[in-house]
Motif scaffolding. Structure first.
Motif, mmCIF file in Angstrom:
data_model
loop_
_atom_site.group_PDB
_atom_site.id
_atom_site.type_symbol
_atom_site.label_atom_id
_atom_site.label_comp_id
_atom_site.label_asym_id
_atom_site.label_seq_id
_atom_site.Cartn_x
_atom_site.Cartn_y
_atom_site.Cartn_z
ATOM 1 N N SER A 81 0.826 -1.207 0.000
ATOM 2 C CA SER A 81 0.000 0.000 0.000
ATOM 3 C C SER A 81 0.859 1.254 0.000
ATOM 4 C CB SER A 81 -0.911 0.001 1.239
ATOM 5 O OG SER A 81 -1.663 1.197 1.315
ATOM 6 N N ARG A 94 -2.398 -4.004 4.427
ATOM 7 C CA ARG A 94 -3.822 -3.831 4.132
ATOM 8 C C ARG A 94 -4.477 -5.170 3.824
ATOM 9 N NH1 ARG A 94 -5.246 1.665 4.096
ATOM 10 N NH2 ARG A 94 -3.474 2.619 5.186
ATOM 11 N N GLU A 101 -3.744 0.693 -2.907
ATOM 12 C CA GLU A 101 -3.037 -0.578 -3.124
ATOM 13 C C GLU A 101 -2.954 -0.954 -4.613
ATOM 14 O OE1 GLU A 101 -4.039 0.355 0.495
ATOM 15 O OE2 GLU A 101 -5.736 -0.422 -0.676
#
Length: 533
Positions: A81, A94, A101
């Motif tokens: 990310s 994440r 992302e």
């Protein structure tokens, strides 16, 4: 005597009003006609969906410039990310991917790439042992990574210095994995998801093949995709105009900036020669502007970003292209008009920027030609064509280009064949009538197609849909142009549609013109019968 004079005067005035209201003709076209045109799409500006085979020979062809990818650590089960979409550190923490992302590829070679964040920065790493951040404004060596693939999904990422990236246990992305990783579950192995691979334009083709091979592929394509035989076919079927999309790099032929490939100017010259031979007029359409005006493949965007409206240099370069084109073709008898820009995005191109550009472009065309039509395209997205009526762009031979598709919007998804046909009559007809009756530019339906979201439509369904569109679009004061002459998608292919009787052009004018002509006939009949009354 006074009564007879009054009848004569009324009849005469009625004839004059009917003749001058609603019956349009285009200067330069024979017989007082309007544009009945076809676009030469996919020829001098590449759109991969029109001819996908152009991209068949590319290694890692699913990883072209602009492809959107996501990376998931196989050990942490977390996604890489860029915090805040870029400008900060890169983490591997994440659970669910979204825009932070997702990274857009810039292709450096078939196995080396740069990764651009949603906010426009690039992932960077200064050397072995570094932590990756998303802070570089432009890419160079420190922003270039090798990708090793095991099949389609599992990958390793490697910096130029040779070290592999790994996801650390505390959720960082660092270039310090010891040695060469295998393909088991280790910290240097990631699962790559290709989220989108929708850009297949000139940039993707030329950059992926490399200059030498791309030059050969495009030379063969330009020499064979459109030929004089196509102009003969168009003439035979009553087409009097071609709209020819070109890219900005045509003004720098034969050696345009990398990665673009020269040769499109020679092809355009050929088109003008063929057009003269078959009494067909040409509209030159700046389809791809420097920096991209809409982020799509047909504007030669590298990665989906729209840079054109944010850079004065891109805008001035576009005006240079317009001047190059009009100075070259202004005296050519086949030139009908110059379209200053195709499909600027309403989401990214402000109206003020666009109007300023259109005004400057109009003046440039007028410097070389008093009669060539200057065509301005409405913004695509949420925009009202009337916004350009109030802009005072030019006073003579100005045309507004509208693109009508019963596609590209969820509104059309569940429509039946009859729903689509009724939409043409109930919505598009009224819009064209309102624009025709407004004191502004002439109207061109510059792109339309006999295709829709209807599944299993019969040949008669297609014929009826085409008939409805022609009936309505024939009323456009400047005319219409079908998209496109040739296409692997058969209903988008004008030649296929004509030959297979899905598209029946006919020679009849629009319903509105028929009404006017009918009234004109009645008025003139009354005029002639007056001596006997």
């Amino acid at each position: 005597m006074g009564l007879v004079f009054t009848k004569w005067a009324c009849a005469f005035l009625l004839c004059c009003c009917l003749i001058t209201s609603g019956v349009y003709s285009v200067e330069g076209l024979h017989g007082g006609s309007k544009v009945r045109g076809v676009n030469l799409g996919g020829w001098l500006v590449i759109e991969g969906w029109i001819k996908p085979s152009l991209f068949d020979g590319i290694a890692n062809g699913d990883m072209l410039d602009g492809t959107e990818v996501q990376f998931k650590s196989v050990t942490l089960h977390k996604y890489v990310s860029a915090e805040n979409g870029g400008g900060m550190n890169v983490t591997v923490d994440r659970d669910v991917p979204s825009s932070w992302e997702t990274f857009r590829l810039w292709r450096a070679s078939e196995s080396e790439f740069q990764f651009r964040t949603s906010e426009g920065q690039f992932l960077t790493c200064d050397g072995g042992g570094c932590s990756v951040s998303a802070t570089a404004k432009s890419p160079s060596t420190s922003e270039t990574y090798g990708i090793e693939r095991n099949g389609k999904n599992r990958i390793h990422l490697k910096i130029k210095g040779g070290a592999y990236l790994q996801a650390t246990t505390n959720g960082q992305l660092t270039a310090d994995y010891p040695g060469a990783p295998g393909w088991d579950d280790n910290a240097a192995t990631f699962e790559m998801t290709i989220v989108s691979n929708k850009l297949h334009g000139d940039y993707q083709l030329a950059n992926a093949y490399g200059h030498g091979r791309a030059k050969d592929i495009l030379r063969r394509h330009r020499n064979s995709f459109i030929t004089i035989e196509d102009f003969k076919f168009l003439y035979k079927h009553g087409i009097n105009t071609v709209r020819i999309p070109v890219g900005w790099w045509i003004a720098y032929d034969p050696d345009p900036p990398s990665p673009f490939i020269g040769g499109s100017l020679e092809a355009l010259d050929n088109a003008f020669s063929w057009a003269q031979e078959y009494d067909i007029k040409c509209i030159i359409d700046l389809h791809a502007a420097p920096g991209s005006q809409n982020g799509m493949e047909h504007s030669a965007s590298r990665d989906g970003f729209t840079g054109w409206p944010t850079s004065p240099d891109y805008i001035s370069d576009s005006l240079y292209v317009i001047e190059f084109l009009v100075s070259r073709y202004a005296r050519n008898p086949a030139l009908l008009g110059i379209e200053l820009l195709n499909e600027p995005s309403a989401a990214t191109v402000s109206l003020d920027v666009l109007i300023s550009y259109y005004k400057q472009g109009y003046q440039i065309v007028r410097k070389y030609s008093s009669s060539a039509y200057v065509i301005i395209c409405q913004r695509i997205g949420v925009a009202d064509p009337m916004e350009l009526y109030q802009a005072n762009i030019g006073s003579h031979n100005l045309v507004l280009d509208l693109h009508f598709y019963n596609l590209f919007d969820t509104f059309f998804n569940n429509m039946s064949a009859m729903d689509n046909i009724q939409y043409i009559y109930k919505s598009r007809e009224g819009q064209l009538q309102a624009l025709n009756n407004s004191n502004g530019p002439l109207i061109l339906v510059g792109e339309w197609v006999n295709e829709w979201n209807v599944t299993n439509g019969s040949q008669k369904d297609y014929q009826d849909f085409a008939r409805a569109q022609l009936d309505v679009y024939n009323a456009a004061s400047f005319g219409w142009c079908y998209w496109t002459l040739k296409n692997d998608e058969k209903h988008w292919d004008f030649e296929w549609s004509i030959r297979n009787n899905y598209l029946q052009l006919g020679n009849s004018p629009s319903k509105r013109s028929l009404n006017i002509l009918g009234l004109l006939g009645l008025a003139c009949t009354w005029f002639c019968l007056l001596p006997f009354l």
